[in-house]
Design a protein around this motif. Structure first.
Motif, PDB file in Angstrom:
ATOM      1  N   THR A 149      60.815 -24.278 -74.241  1.00 41.59           N
ATOM      2  CA  THR A 149      60.330 -22.905 -74.050  1.00 41.59           C
ATOM      3  C   THR A 149      59.272 -22.519 -75.007  1.00 41.59           C
ATOM      4  O   THR A 149      58.363 -21.834 -74.425  1.00 41.59           O
ATOM      5  CB  THR A 149      61.613 -21.929 -74.334  1.00 41.59           C
ATOM      6  N   ALA A 185      57.065 -19.461 -57.919  1.00 39.36           N
ATOM      7  CA  ALA A 185      58.183 -18.985 -57.371  1.00 39.36           C
ATOM      8  C   ALA A 185      58.447 -17.459 -57.760  1.00 39.36           C
ATOM      9  O   ALA A 185      58.679 -16.736 -56.713  1.00 39.36           O
ATOM     10  CB  ALA A 185      59.627 -20.010 -57.967  1.00 39.36           C
ATOM     11  N   THR A 186      58.363 -17.313 -58.873  1.00 40.80           N
ATOM     12  CA  THR A 186      58.365 -15.743 -59.435  1.00 40.80           C
ATOM     13  C   THR A 186      57.435 -14.890 -58.713  1.00 40.80           C
ATOM     14  O   THR A 186      57.521 -13.739 -58.302  1.00 40.80           O
ATOM     15  CB  THR A 186      58.259 -15.752 -60.943  1.00 40.80           C
ATOM     16  N   TYR A 234      57.033 -27.936 -64.683  1.00 44.32           N
ATOM     17  CA  TYR A 234      58.039 -26.769 -64.949  1.00 44.32           C
ATOM     18  C   TYR A 234      57.323 -25.427 -64.925  1.00 44.32           C
ATOM     19  O   TYR A 234      58.121 -24.573 -64.168  1.00 44.32           O
ATOM     20  CB  TYR A 234      58.780 -27.094 -66.193  1.00 44.32           C
ATOM     21  N   PHE A 256      55.878 -24.354 -61.333  1.00 45.22           N
ATOM     22  CA  PHE A 256      56.812 -24.391 -60.215  1.00 45.22           C
ATOM     23  C   PHE A 256      57.282 -22.821 -60.440  1.00 45.22           C
ATOM     24  O   PHE A 256      57.482 -22.236 -59.391  1.00 45.22           O
ATOM     25  CB  PHE A 256      57.590 -25.494 -60.204  1.00 45.22           C
ATOM     26  N   TRP A 257      57.969 -22.675 -61.523  1.00 43.63           N
ATOM     27  CA  TRP A 257      58.756 -21.360 -61.715  1.00 43.63           C
ATOM     28  C   TRP A 257      57.840 -20.027 -61.598  1.00 43.63           C
ATOM     29  O   TRP A 257      58.146 -19.111 -61.194  1.00 43.63           O
ATOM     30  CB  TRP A 257      59.560 -21.436 -62.946  1.00 43.63           C
TER      31      TRP A 257
END
Length: 305
Positions: free
Chosen positions: A89, A127-128, A120, A123-124
């Motif tokens: 994170t 998508a968000t 990672y 991609f997110w």
């Protein structure tokens, strides 16, 4: 006393060797032998140290070696693709912070990506951004027509698929084309630095993060505010791309280098302007007013948009 005898014995051997061969040289086993450092194949031009540090060419061999050791698993195994998501994170947040607050003269790949490129975060982020644009576009349309008696809100779920196709195509096809172009130019100009495809995808993916809060603020039903927010976000994200790819192509032909960076900025601007114009500032269509017959033989014409 043995060290003293060994020392005298060494002196005697050296004296005998010099007597036999006056041109010979002796080296004590106790003295460390200095090994000359590797010399660069070409002389460093003034100011090139900063360029090498900016581009990461000093550690390129070490980076490629470590990358090859890290991704040594066959591509058809799960372990091979697992390495693309091997981030924590703190790394993702640090890269997001670097894309939102770019530092002039600092290379995004050199500072954040080259040690461990990932898929990672990109991609997110994509998508968000897809769902943020689709939902915010529907809410914006609802607030604009709120209060009109003839308006009936209908969610437009097709906007999700359109946003997903547009954003993911941009985040993958544009880096693929840029990577191929850099590889082609690298075969013609030796000073061209070719980033890996994964590094370019990382840069593009993280550069899109600024549009997530911007898309939320695009709900505000004021076109001037929306366009000001779009220009501000475009300047931030575009500067990340420029500061990353300009040092890699500036040793190329001047026109080609400027055209490359200009194309990168132009495509990035087309994405921002296209999303704002299609999902938030789409023109209203005037539909024919339905004719409703009344009981007394007259007709009532209602106006709808």
């Amino acid at each position: 006393l043995s060290p003293v005898f060994c020392l005298f014995a060494e002196f005697d051997d050296a004296a005998n060797l010099l007597a036999a061969n006056p041109d010979a040289t002796t080296i004590s086993i106790d003295e460390p032998v200095e090994i000359p450092k590797n010399q660069h194949g070409r002389l460093q031009e003034p100011g090139r140290e900063e360029d090498d540090e900016l581009l990461g060419t000093d550690d390129s061999d070490k980076t490629e070696l470590l990358a090859g050791q890290k991704k040594s698993a066959p591509f058809w195994t799960f372990e091979y693709y697992q390495t693309f998501f091997d981030v924590d994170t703190y790394q993702v947040l640090d890269r997001i912070k670097g894309s939102v607050f770019p530092v002039p003269g600092k290379n995004f790949v050199r500072l954040y990506i080259r040690s461990n490129p990932d898929l990672y975060g990109p991609f997110w982020i994509c998508a968000t951004l897809v769902f943020t644009i689709a939902v915010s576009g529907n809410l914006s349309n609802f607030f604009i027509h709120l209060g009109r008696p003839t308006y009936h809100y209908v969610p437009e779920f097709r906007k999700v698929s359109i946003a997903a196709t547009t954003i993911y195509a941009y985040a993958w096809l544009v880096p693929l084309a840029l990577w191929g172009f850099l590889m082609w130019r690298n075969s013609k100009v030796m000073n061209i630095v070719s980033y890996s495809f994964l590094e370019i995808v990382c840069v593009y993916g993280y550069s899109l993060f600024i549009y997530i809060p911007t898309a939320i603020l695009w709900i505000i039903p004021q076109k001037v505010v929306r366009w000001v927010l779009m220009i501000f976000s475009l300047c931030l994200s575009g500067s990340v791309l420029v500061m990353t790819f300009w040092p890699a192509v500036r040793d190329d032909n001047r026109r080609i280098a400027l055209a490359t960076v200009g194309t990168v900025v132009l495509l990035h601007a087309l994405l921002a302007v296209g999303c704002l114009a299609y999902f938030f500032d789409a023109p209203e269509l005037d539909f024919p007013a339905p004719i409703i017959p009344a009981h007394n033989g007259t007709t009532v014409i209602t106006k709808s948009h």
